[in-house]
Scaffold this motif. Structure first.
Motif, PDB file in Angstrom:
ATOM      1  N   LYS A   4      58.848  25.968  72.942  1.00 13.61           N
ATOM      2  CA  LYS A   4      59.902  26.596  72.135  1.00 13.61           C
ATOM      3  C   LYS A   4      61.011  25.599  71.813  1.00 13.61           C
ATOM      4  CE  LYS A   4      59.316  31.393  73.446  1.00 13.61           C
ATOM      5  NZ  LYS A   4      59.933  32.582  74.049  1.00 13.61           N
ATOM      6  N   ARG A   8      62.036  24.251  68.136  1.00 12.97           N
ATOM      7  CA  ARG A   8      63.418  24.314  67.660  1.00 12.97           C
ATOM      8  C   ARG A   8      63.874  22.927  67.164  1.00 12.97           C
ATOM      9  NH1 ARG A   8      65.296  27.785  70.909  1.00 12.97           N
ATOM     10  NH2 ARG A   8      65.117  26.538  72.695  1.00 12.97           N
ATOM     11  N   LEU A  67      52.271  28.509  70.553  1.00 13.34           N
ATOM     12  CA  LEU A  67      53.077  29.604  71.088  1.00 13.34           C
ATOM     13  C   LEU A  67      52.349  30.945  70.949  1.00 13.34           C
ATOM     14  CD1 LEU A  67      56.689  28.724  69.895  1.00 13.34           C
ATOM     15  CD2 LEU A  67      55.890  28.900  72.266  1.00 13.34           C
TER      16      LEU A  67
END
Length: 73
Positions: A4, A8, A67
């Motif tokens: 994650k 980002r 993910l």
């Protein structure tokens, strides 16, 4: 770095590069009748940024898939 966090970071890099690329392209439009060698160099820089953007988009897509796979487990 978690997936994650990496995603980002890639998204932030993409946003920055897209903005920089737009600035370069705007600069080309605003240059007017200047040295063609200089214009060619700036266009080349913009094209290199487009390649980097494409690489980052592929990386982003890979991270999103990762993910999704992690979420399915």
């Amino acid at each position: 770095m978690s997936t994650k966090d990496e995603l980002r970071q890639v998204e932030e890099d993409l946003a920055r590069l897209r903005a920089e690329n737009q600035e370069v392209r705007d600069q080309i439009r605003d240059m007017g009748a200047t040295d063609q060698v200089e214009i060619s160099a700036v266009i080349s820089q913009a094209d290199e940024q487009v390649e980097l953007i494409a690489d980052l988009e592929r990386r982003r897509d890979s991270l999103i898939r990762k993910l999704e796979e992690e979420g399915a487990r």
